[in-house]
Design an enzyme around this catalytic site. Sequence first.
Site, PDB file in Angstrom:
ATOM      1  N   GLU A  94       0.820  -1.206   0.000  1.00 30.17           N
ATOM      2  CA  GLU A  94       0.000   0.000   0.000  1.00 30.17           C
ATOM      3  C   GLU A  94       0.855   1.258   0.000  1.00 30.17           C
ATOM      4  O   GLU A  94       1.997   1.263   0.450  1.00 30.17           O
ATOM      5  CB  GLU A  94      -0.976  -0.007   1.172  1.00 30.17           C
ATOM      6  CG  GLU A  94      -0.334  -0.195   2.519  1.00 30.17           C
ATOM      7  CD  GLU A  94      -1.379  -0.282   3.625  1.00 30.17           C
ATOM      8  OE1 GLU A  94      -2.102  -1.288   3.681  1.00 30.17           O
ATOM      9  OE2 GLU A  94      -1.457   0.655   4.428  1.00 30.17           O
ATOM     10  N   CYS A 107       3.586   8.509   0.262  1.00 28.06           N
ATOM     11  CA  CYS A 107       4.236   7.661   1.257  1.00 28.06           C
ATOM     12  C   CYS A 107       4.307   6.252   0.678  1.00 28.06           C
ATOM     13  O   CYS A 107       3.278   5.666   0.357  1.00 28.06           O
ATOM     14  CB  CYS A 107       3.420   7.690   2.542  1.00 28.06           C
ATOM     15  SG  CYS A 107       3.999   6.520   3.783  1.00 28.06           S
ATOM     16  N   CYS A 114       6.916  -6.857   6.904  1.00 31.46           N
ATOM     17  CA  CYS A 114       8.022  -6.287   7.667  1.00 31.46           C
ATOM     18  C   CYS A 114       8.436  -7.307   8.722  1.00 31.46           C
ATOM     19  O   CYS A 114       7.602  -8.059   9.217  1.00 31.46           O
ATOM     20  CB  CYS A 114       7.557  -4.999   8.347  1.00 31.46           C
ATOM     21  SG  CYS A 114       8.844  -4.132   9.272  1.00 31.46           S
ATOM     22  N   CYS A 118       7.259  -4.277  15.499  1.00 35.01           N
ATOM     23  CA  CYS A 118       6.910  -3.256  16.495  1.00 35.01           C
ATOM     24  C   CYS A 118       5.523  -3.553  17.069  1.00 35.01           C
ATOM     25  O   CYS A 118       4.613  -3.960  16.348  1.00 35.01           O
ATOM     26  CB  CYS A 118       6.940  -1.866  15.868  1.00 35.01           C
ATOM     27  SG  CYS A 118       8.593  -1.379  15.347  1.00 35.01           S
ATOM     28  N   CYS A 121       2.201  -1.751  15.625  1.00 29.69           N
ATOM     29  CA  CYS A 121       2.119  -1.578  14.176  1.00 29.69           C
ATOM     30  C   CYS A 121       1.407  -2.753  13.516  1.00 29.69           C
ATOM     31  O   CYS A 121       1.533  -3.892  13.960  1.00 29.69           O
ATOM     32  CB  CYS A 121       3.546  -1.447  13.631  1.00 29.69           C
ATOM     33  SG  CYS A 121       3.624  -1.219  11.850  1.00 29.69           S
ATOM     34  N   CYS A 335      -0.445   2.238   9.332  1.00 26.65           N
ATOM     35  CA  CYS A 335       0.391   1.480   8.400  1.00 26.65           C
ATOM     36  C   CYS A 335      -0.030   0.021   8.304  1.00 26.65           C
ATOM     37  O   CYS A 335      -0.141  -0.671   9.291  1.00 26.65           O
ATOM     38  CB  CYS A 335       1.839   1.475   8.884  1.00 26.65           C
ATOM     39  SG  CYS A 335       2.528   3.085   9.038  1.00 26.65           S
TER      40      CYS A 335
HETATM   41  N1  SAH Z   1      10.120   0.861   9.463  1.00 29.81           N
HETATM   42  C1  SAH Z   1      10.199   2.280   9.398  1.00 29.81           C
HETATM   43  C2  SAH Z   1       9.181   2.937   8.489  1.00 29.81           C
HETATM   44  C3  SAH Z   1       7.779   2.418   8.499  1.00 29.81           C
HETATM   45  S1  SAH Z   1       6.742   2.827   9.838  1.00 29.81           S
HETATM   46  C4  SAH Z   1      10.169   2.869  10.784  1.00 29.81           C
HETATM   47  O1  SAH Z   1      10.012   2.124  11.747  1.00 29.81           O
HETATM   48  O2  SAH Z   1      10.359   4.064  10.932  1.00 29.81           O
HETATM   49  C5  SAH Z   1       6.475   4.563   9.743  1.00 29.81           C
HETATM   50  C6  SAH Z   1       6.198   5.197  11.091  1.00 29.81           C
HETATM   51  O3  SAH Z   1       4.869   4.872  11.553  1.00 29.81           O
HETATM   52  C7  SAH Z   1       7.152   4.732  12.180  1.00 29.81           C
HETATM   53  O4  SAH Z   1       7.527   5.811  12.981  1.00 29.81           O
HETATM   54  C8  SAH Z   1       6.271   3.766  12.958  1.00 29.81           C
HETATM   55  O5  SAH Z   1       6.772   3.544  14.224  1.00 29.81           O
HETATM   56  C9  SAH Z   1       4.932   4.457  12.897  1.00 29.81           C
HETATM   57  N2  SAH Z   1       3.777   3.614  13.198  1.00 29.81           N
HETATM   58  C10 SAH Z   1       3.582   2.317  12.940  1.00 29.81           C
HETATM   59  N3  SAH Z   1       2.390   1.906  13.382  1.00 29.81           N
HETATM   60  C11 SAH Z   1       1.804   2.978  13.926  1.00 29.81           C
HETATM   61  C12 SAH Z   1       0.547   3.183  14.579  1.00 29.81           C
HETATM   62  N4  SAH Z   1      -0.311   2.198  14.745  1.00 29.81           N
HETATM   63  N5  SAH Z   1       0.285   4.424  15.020  1.00 29.81           N
HETATM   64  C13 SAH Z   1       1.173   5.429  14.855  1.00 29.81           C
HETATM   65  N6  SAH Z   1       2.361   5.298  14.273  1.00 29.81           N
HETATM   66  C14 SAH Z   1       2.685   4.083  13.818  1.00 29.81           C
END
Ligand code: SAH
Length: 348
Positions: A94, A107, A114, A118, A121, A335
């Site tokens: 996406e 974006c 991935c 995290c 996420c 995301c």
């Molecule tokens: N892997 C990279 C880029 C992808 S995530 C990274 O970790 O930076 C892009 C951003 O969205 C990151 O800062 C991530 O921590 C954040 N993110 C992921 N899931 C989220 C959520 N549910 N709410 C808010 N931010 C989120």
Amino acid sequence: MTEKPDLKSMNQTELLSFVKEAGEKPFRAGQLYQWMHQKLSASIDEMTNLPAGFRAKLKQECIFSALKQTDVQISRQDGTRKYLFLLEDQNMIESVWMRYKFGGSVCISSQAGCRMGCKFCASGLNGLARNLSPAEMLEQVYRIQRDIGERISHVVVMGTGEPLDNYDNLLKFIELITAEEGLHISQRNLTVSTCGIVPNIRKLAEKRLGITLAVSLHASSQEKRETLMPIAVKYKLEELMHTCRYYFEKTGRRITFEYALASGVNDTEKDARSLAELLFGMNCHVNLIPINPVKEQIYRGSGQDAALAFKNKLEKNGINVTIRREMGRDIDAACGQLRKKYMERQVD
Ligand code: SAH
């Protein structure tokens, strides 16, 4: 078996030697490059000024990535568009388009899935399927620019995936998207977001690019960061901060720290104070974003009051900070959520 040549992932030098090896005139390389990276062609058939025989050969012997749009959700609130694209091997990714005052921003995803895991996420819930090629990263921008019919001026690599876990392809993507003969997006308008893969931040620093590096921090202590982000176990906070300072020294570009606010977890006054201490004296910017709830995950976003209080506390300590405007809240904005929904539908 050797891999087929991937046309859209080649820079001009590579394309030129490919064309020469194929026994074609050198100027064909320029034409091909123009079709792919300026006219944003979605098929080799469009390239009408190339000899038919050469086109047939390209179709047979090369990879020509062109993403298929499977879905687009359009926000009624702010016009944000979330695209779902199908890859050649049926994987899905996406990408999001947003309109800001300064122009259109896309974006993009850097991987299908991935493997960072995290805890807040949606992108990593099913693990990593595979890396995206440079062409597949470019294509997200190309297809969207064609669909919208308006120039895209900014690109952020902040969708699904960890860009620094796909380092070589990311670098090639940066080379191609910023090339004068392509979309020519300025390095200043390009942001790459990482969860903190320390050795590759260091490698990237050596390149001295003018891009913006965003680092997902999300916590100001080692313990708390580990509970939110498994990668923190491998690369310690202290090491990460040291490398961020190094990045600034090498590139002169200030780092953006992303900090996702989880209610009652990392959003207290004490957390703000500790973050201010961690960043003391650093030339950086903090981007706060209340966590977007993901149904499989336990964390919930901080309310507006908590977010504002957190911001004020940082500001009082001299930290440069913004609360990220949330766009497209009504369209599975977090995301990986749209992709995940589709993949579950496929499995049913
Ligand atoms: N892997 C990279 C880029 C992808 S995530 C990274 O970790 O930076 C892009 C951003 O969205 C990151 O800062 C991530 O921590 C954040 N993110 C992921 N899931 C989220 C959520 N549910 N709410 C808010 N931010 C989120």
